[in-house]
Scaffold this motif. Structure first.
Motif, PDB file in Angstrom:
ATOM      1  N   VAL A 114      37.050  -1.389 -24.373  1.00  0.00           N
ATOM      2  CA  VAL A 114      38.050  -1.732 -23.354  1.00  0.00           C
ATOM      3  C   VAL A 114      39.444  -1.557 -23.939  1.00  0.00           C
ATOM      4  CG1 VAL A 114      38.961  -3.544 -21.889  1.00  0.00           C
ATOM      5  CG2 VAL A 114      36.514  -3.353 -22.206  1.00  0.00           C
ATOM      6  N   SER A 160      40.395   2.114 -24.040  1.00  0.00           N
ATOM      7  CA  SER A 160      40.822   2.674 -22.757  1.00  0.00           C
ATOM      8  C   SER A 160      42.237   2.217 -22.432  1.00  0.00           C
ATOM      9  CB  SER A 160      39.833   2.298 -21.658  1.00  0.00           C
ATOM     10  OG  SER A 160      40.232   1.134 -20.997  1.00  0.00           O
ATOM     11  N   ARG A 161      42.555   0.986 -22.791  1.00  0.00           N
ATOM     12  CA  ARG A 161      43.917   0.500 -22.544  1.00  0.00           C
ATOM     13  C   ARG A 161      44.926   1.233 -23.406  1.00  0.00           C
ATOM     14  NH1 ARG A 161      43.793  -6.021 -22.226  1.00  0.00           N
ATOM     15  NH2 ARG A 161      42.429  -6.244 -20.450  1.00  0.00           N
ATOM     16  N   VAL A 181      53.986  -7.762 -27.483  1.00  0.00           N
ATOM     17  CA  VAL A 181      54.105  -8.406 -26.182  1.00  0.00           C
ATOM     18  C   VAL A 181      55.385  -7.908 -25.532  1.00  0.00           C
ATOM     19  CG1 VAL A 181      54.310 -10.643 -25.016  1.00  0.00           C
ATOM     20  CG2 VAL A 181      52.918 -10.418 -27.098  1.00  0.00           C
ATOM     21  N   GLU A 218      44.826 -10.535 -27.899  1.00  0.00           N
ATOM     22  CA  GLU A 218      44.021 -11.512 -28.634  1.00  0.00           C
ATOM     23  C   GLU A 218      43.221 -12.431 -27.729  1.00  0.00           C
ATOM     24  OE1 GLU A 218      46.402 -14.125 -30.937  1.00  0.00           O
ATOM     25  OE2 GLU A 218      44.671 -15.350 -31.426  1.00  0.00           O
ATOM     26  N   THR A 219      43.881 -12.991 -26.698  1.00  0.00           N
ATOM     27  CA  THR A 219      43.175 -13.988 -25.905  1.00  0.00           C
ATOM     28  C   THR A 219      42.303 -13.386 -24.817  1.00  0.00           C
ATOM     29  OG1 THR A 219      45.233 -14.178 -24.699  1.00  0.00           O
ATOM     30  CG2 THR A 219      44.722 -15.914 -26.251  1.00  0.00           C
ATOM     31  N   GLU A 220      42.405 -12.072 -24.594  1.00  0.00           N
ATOM     32  CA  GLU A 220      41.527 -11.467 -23.601  1.00  0.00           C
ATOM     33  C   GLU A 220      40.373 -10.747 -24.273  1.00  0.00           C
ATOM     34  OE1 GLU A 220      44.014  -8.874 -21.362  1.00  0.00           O
ATOM     35  OE2 GLU A 220      45.392 -10.496 -20.912  1.00  0.00           O
ATOM     36  N   LEU A 221      40.703  -9.944 -25.284  1.00  0.00           N
ATOM     37  CA  LEU A 221      39.692  -9.090 -25.902  1.00  0.00           C
ATOM     38  C   LEU A 221      39.399  -9.497 -27.338  1.00  0.00           C
ATOM     39  CD1 LEU A 221      41.076  -5.660 -24.683  1.00  0.00           C
ATOM     40  CD2 LEU A 221      39.342  -7.074 -23.626  1.00  0.00           C
ATOM     41  N   ASN A 246      58.488 -12.849 -22.475  1.00  0.00           N
ATOM     42  CA  ASN A 246      57.644 -12.211 -21.475  1.00  0.00           C
ATOM     43  C   ASN A 246      56.181 -12.504 -21.724  1.00  0.00           C
ATOM     44  OD1 ASN A 246      59.223 -10.458 -19.598  1.00  0.00           O
ATOM     45  ND2 ASN A 246      60.040  -9.788 -21.560  1.00  0.00           N
ATOM     46  N   PRO A 247      55.406 -12.683 -20.640  1.00  0.00           N
ATOM     47  CA  PRO A 247      53.961 -12.728 -20.803  1.00  0.00           C
ATOM     48  C   PRO A 247      53.413 -11.309 -20.855  1.00  0.00           C
ATOM     49  CG  PRO A 247      54.513 -13.125 -18.531  1.00  0.00           C
ATOM     50  CD  PRO A 247      55.815 -12.960 -19.266  1.00  0.00           C
ATOM     51  N   ARG A 248      52.183 -11.184 -21.293  1.00  0.00           N
ATOM     52  CA  ARG A 248      51.546  -9.869 -21.362  1.00  0.00           C
ATOM     53  C   ARG A 248      51.298  -9.359 -19.942  1.00  0.00           C
ATOM     54  NH1 ARG A 248      46.852 -11.442 -23.241  1.00  0.00           N
ATOM     55  NH2 ARG A 248      47.672 -11.729 -25.306  1.00  0.00           N
ATOM     56  N   ARG A 275      49.474  -6.704 -17.121  1.00  0.00           N
ATOM     57  CA  ARG A 275      48.170  -6.048 -17.001  1.00  0.00           C
ATOM     58  C   ARG A 275      48.368  -4.559 -17.191  1.00  0.00           C
ATOM     59  NH1 ARG A 275      47.050  -9.065 -12.357  1.00  0.00           N
ATOM     60  NH2 ARG A 275      47.597  -7.240 -11.118  1.00  0.00           N
ATOM     61  N   ILE A 276      47.263  -3.831 -17.486  1.00  0.00           N
ATOM     62  CA  ILE A 276      47.408  -2.411 -17.805  1.00  0.00           C
ATOM     63  C   ILE A 276      47.885  -1.631 -16.585  1.00  0.00           C
ATOM     64  CG2 ILE A 276      44.951  -1.896 -17.453  1.00  0.00           C
ATOM     65  CD1 ILE A 276      47.210  -0.259 -20.042  1.00  0.00           C
ATOM     66  N   GLN A 315      49.766  -2.788 -14.231  1.00  0.00           N
ATOM     67  CA  GLN A 315      51.185  -3.105 -14.088  1.00  0.00           C
ATOM     68  C   GLN A 315      52.012  -2.317 -15.100  1.00  0.00           C
ATOM     69  OE1 GLN A 315      51.016  -7.311 -14.588  1.00  0.00           O
ATOM     70  NE2 GLN A 315      50.683  -7.717 -12.415  1.00  0.00           N
TER      71      GLN A 315
END
Lengths: 303, 403
Positions: free
Chosen positions: A126, A129-130, A195, A203-206, A272-274, A276-277, A279
């Motif tokens: 994943v 791909s990002r 970020v 880190e917190t997603e993948l 800023n927050p992270r 999405r791909i 976005q």
């Protein structure tokens, strides 16, 4: 022989690593102060690399061993070369090309894509791909900006760009330069994987995604690559938009400019927050590319 | 498109506690979710049967480090329901103060963690900095930053003196401004809005169907709040309202939590100023046979305790239902169709507390799953003991059991 010294010692590998690691410390320290924390001591970056170097390297079963270990080294070699070209060119007549430099900075991303897909981990894939999507997104506006500078200057070489700016004043003095500079800052933020564009690692997603299977010296090489890029990319911007580096008092100016860009990068990271791909892609292909084209048109009109 | 399974957990940086989510993914899009619980069973209900009525609050306090007042409060409400006693007014107000302090610190903790989950570490650190003030007030009032041990069946364990009340009033007054700032930071930031709005929507009907609790349901427009519904002692005379948002997305849940913080600040202020001298303990001396239920609105939703007495000095049975147990299945609705990036946030948005939820699940070799109930557990344990005795020819010592 002289070139080898340039490449390995100054302004190449050793010098760039030291400044790069100090920059990562500066980054962490300022972030920590923004977040009401203490932050690490100045040698933290060196300690991290040192620790990683003597840890065991674990290569996943599915991965091609030599490729898995060598790919990050290619990345390191490429950014070192890019930094060397940037640094040497201001003092010697070496034909450097901004497009070449920009794509040398791209090689670590490609190496990382190779390593990530070789590891056979679903979270890594994943991340891969990002990384690919992110690479495609920030590349477009940045290349448009480089072309814009080419249009103005009439040459891709660092020499030509620096000389033109010494005669006509830095590009950032004009409106198109300001727009271009702001867009380029965001592109660099994405290229450094910080970020809000740290999607491949997230880190917190993948759980570090694309880096998940990296360990020991391989991870150290990757961290070093990132540190050198953190040193090199702001200088890339300075040469492209902000008059380059001249000798004497110019060195101090260059350092101040570098610190300013670094602070900008840190502020963007901490406010800023992270995203999405999807976005991120919309952002770069929409706003940023649009802005870069507008800057190009303005440059053509000479505003 | 090919379906792959992306595991989150049982051990994952996103989760503070072991829990397993299986995301069925097509590309970056999640098409289905499986939630597996049962990694952290601690046998609290069984342990409670071996403690006296007064000791159990200390035990249930440790079900959750964050809801460490809600659980004993629900338990004490259950015991008070059983013996049918009325808590003195001062004790009820002290309970309100402690419980609402806990709510603020839990919600601020969540805001920080949510920030961390979307990579916004500045929000994380700032939210926790302001949470620190709450912990200091708690330390001043109860002697502990966490696990306050204030609640006992019939009242509270410690009284508050004037100096403590004054201190708490002063510090709590300072908290409204930073909370408003955090609300502003969440609702005005365009990038934050892009990440939170319209993500992980739980519609009103589904919130009711899954009987979601706490901010998870109130974010979907379901105005359930046990404090109001049960008109709990202490709360019923104070002036406050239940915060409800209609959108059901992560943003609505965040806003509910932040506004509840402000509501709690006002509740604490009212409770502290209203407090009059008086007894703090109804002094329960005997627990007759019977059963009782206690419901209290923990920061995450309604926590339910059931006690049964056989007339002895220990409960015959204590049953706990933590809010996350109801909220977990809502992922089936809210995660579908979202991207992996958002699932991390959605799972966090119910403010999950997995340890509190755990029950025993058994999977046999063929993959058939079943959940064990009390009787089956006792039977299994008896059988195991018999087996061991048969093998060893005697009752094993504690050391040999590995305890």
């Amino acid at each position: 022989m002289k070139l080898l010294v340039y490449y390995l010692i100054f302004p190449g590998f050793v010098f760039a690593s030291i400044i790069g690691l100090l920059s990562t410390w500066f980054d962490r320290k300022v972030s920590a102060r923004i977040q009401w924390r203490q932050g690490p001591p100045w040698y933290q970056g060196f300690a991290d690399i040192g620790k990683l170097l003597y840890k065991e390297v674990i290569v996943p079963k599915e991965a091609n061993r030599s490729g898995f270990v060598l790919a990050p080294l290619f990345g390191l070699a490429a950014v070192t070369l890019a930094v060397t070209i940037l640094g040497v060119n201001t003092r010697a007549s070496f034909v450097g090309d901004m497009i070449v430099v920009w794509y040398l900075f791209a090689i670590p991303a490609i190496a990382l894509i190779y390593v990530g897909s070789a590891s056979g981990n679903p979270l890594s894939s994943v991340g891969v791909s990002r990384e690919i999507k992110l690479f495609l997104s920030y590349d477009l506006p940045m290349v448009i900006l480089i072309v814009m500078v080419f249009m103005k200057v009439g040459g891709f070489s660092i020499q030509a760009i620096t000389e033109w700016q010494q005669i006509n004043g830095p590009i950032i003095k004009h409106w198109y330069g300001v727009i271009g500079f702001i867009i380029a800052i965001f592109c660099i933020q994405a290229k450094l994987g910080r970020v809000p564009f740290d999607l491949p690692e997230a880190e917190t997603e993948l759980g570090s995604g694309i880096l998940m299977e990296l360990s020991g010296a391989v991870l150290a090489v990757y961290e070093l690559t990132k540190a050198i890029a953190l040193f090199g990319l702001p200088f890339f911007l300075i040469i492209l938009f902000w008059g380059g580096i001249s000798s004497g008092i110019g060195i101090i100016w260059a350092i101040l400019k570098y610190l300013l860009i670094l602070v900008l990068l840190i502020l963007i990271k901490n406010t800023n927050p992270r995203v999405r791909i999807d976005q991120a892609m919309k952002y770069f292909w929409g706003w940023m590319t649009g802005g870069a084209i507008i800057a190009g048109i303005l440059a053509y009109m000479g505003v | 498109m090919k379906r792959t399974i992306v595991p989150i957990g049982p051990y994952h940086p996103l989760l503070e506690e072991p829990e397993h989510f299986k995301l069925y993914v097509e590309g970056e899009r999640v098409v289905d979710v499986d939630v597996e619980i049962g990694y952290n069973h601690r046998g609290i209900e069984k342990l409670a049967e071996g403690k006296t009525w007064d000791q159990v609050p200390f035990l249930v306090e440790r079900i959750c480090g964050i809801c460490s007042t809600s659980h004993p409060l629900a338990y004490c409400l259950a015991v008070e329901d059983l013996v049918d006693c009325k808590v003195p007014e001062r004790a009820a107000l002290i309970r309100v103060v402690i419980a609402e302090l806990e709510r603020i610190h839990s919600h601020l903790l969540w805001v920080g963690l949510a920030g961390h989950f979307i990579g916004y570490n500045t929000v994380w650190m700032w939210a926790w900095k302001y949470r620190e003030a709450i912990l200091e007030i708690c330390e001043k009032l109860t002697g502990n930053r966490n696990h306050y041990a204030m609640i006992k069946p019939g009242g509270v364990r410690r009284d508050l003196n004037d100096e403590q009340i004054e201190y708490a009033l002063k510090r709590i007054g300072e908290l409204a401004a930073p909370t408003n700032m955090l609300i502003g930071a969440v609702s005005d930031d365009p990038v934050m809005g892009k990440r939170l709005r319209g993500v992980g929507v739980l519609p009103y009907e589904d919130a009711v169907l899954y009987s979601a609790l706490g901010p998870t349901s109130r974010g979907s427009g379901v105005p359930w709040d046990t404090r109001k519904d049960e008109s709990l002692a202490g709360y019923k005379d104070l002036d406050w309202k239940v915060i409800v948002q209609q959108d059901g997305d992560v943003f609505a849940k965040a806003v509910v939590r932040l506004l509840e913080c402000l509501e709690s600040v006002s509740l604490i202020g009212q409770a502290l100023t209203r407090m009059e001298e008086g007894p703090i303990d109804a002094e329960i001396t005997e627990v007759p046979p019977g059963e009782g239920c206690g419901r209290y609105e923990a920061p995450r939703g309604e926590v339910f305790h059931y006690v049964r007495s056989d007339g002895s000095n220990m409960p015959y049975r204590v049953k706990v239902r933590a809010p996350t147990f109801n909220n977990l299945p809502t992922f089936k609705v809210s995660c579908k169709g979202e991207t992996i990036a958002d699932v991390a946030l959605i799972t966090a948005s119910i403010d999950p507390c997995y340890c509190c939820t755990e029950r025993v699940g058994v999977v046999d070799r063929n993959g058939n799953e079943k959940t064990l109930r009390e009787k089956a557990l006792v039977r299994l344990s008896v059988e195991k003991t018999k087996e061991i005795i048969k093998k060893m020819g005697r009752i094993p010592t504690l050391y040999e059991k590995g305890i």
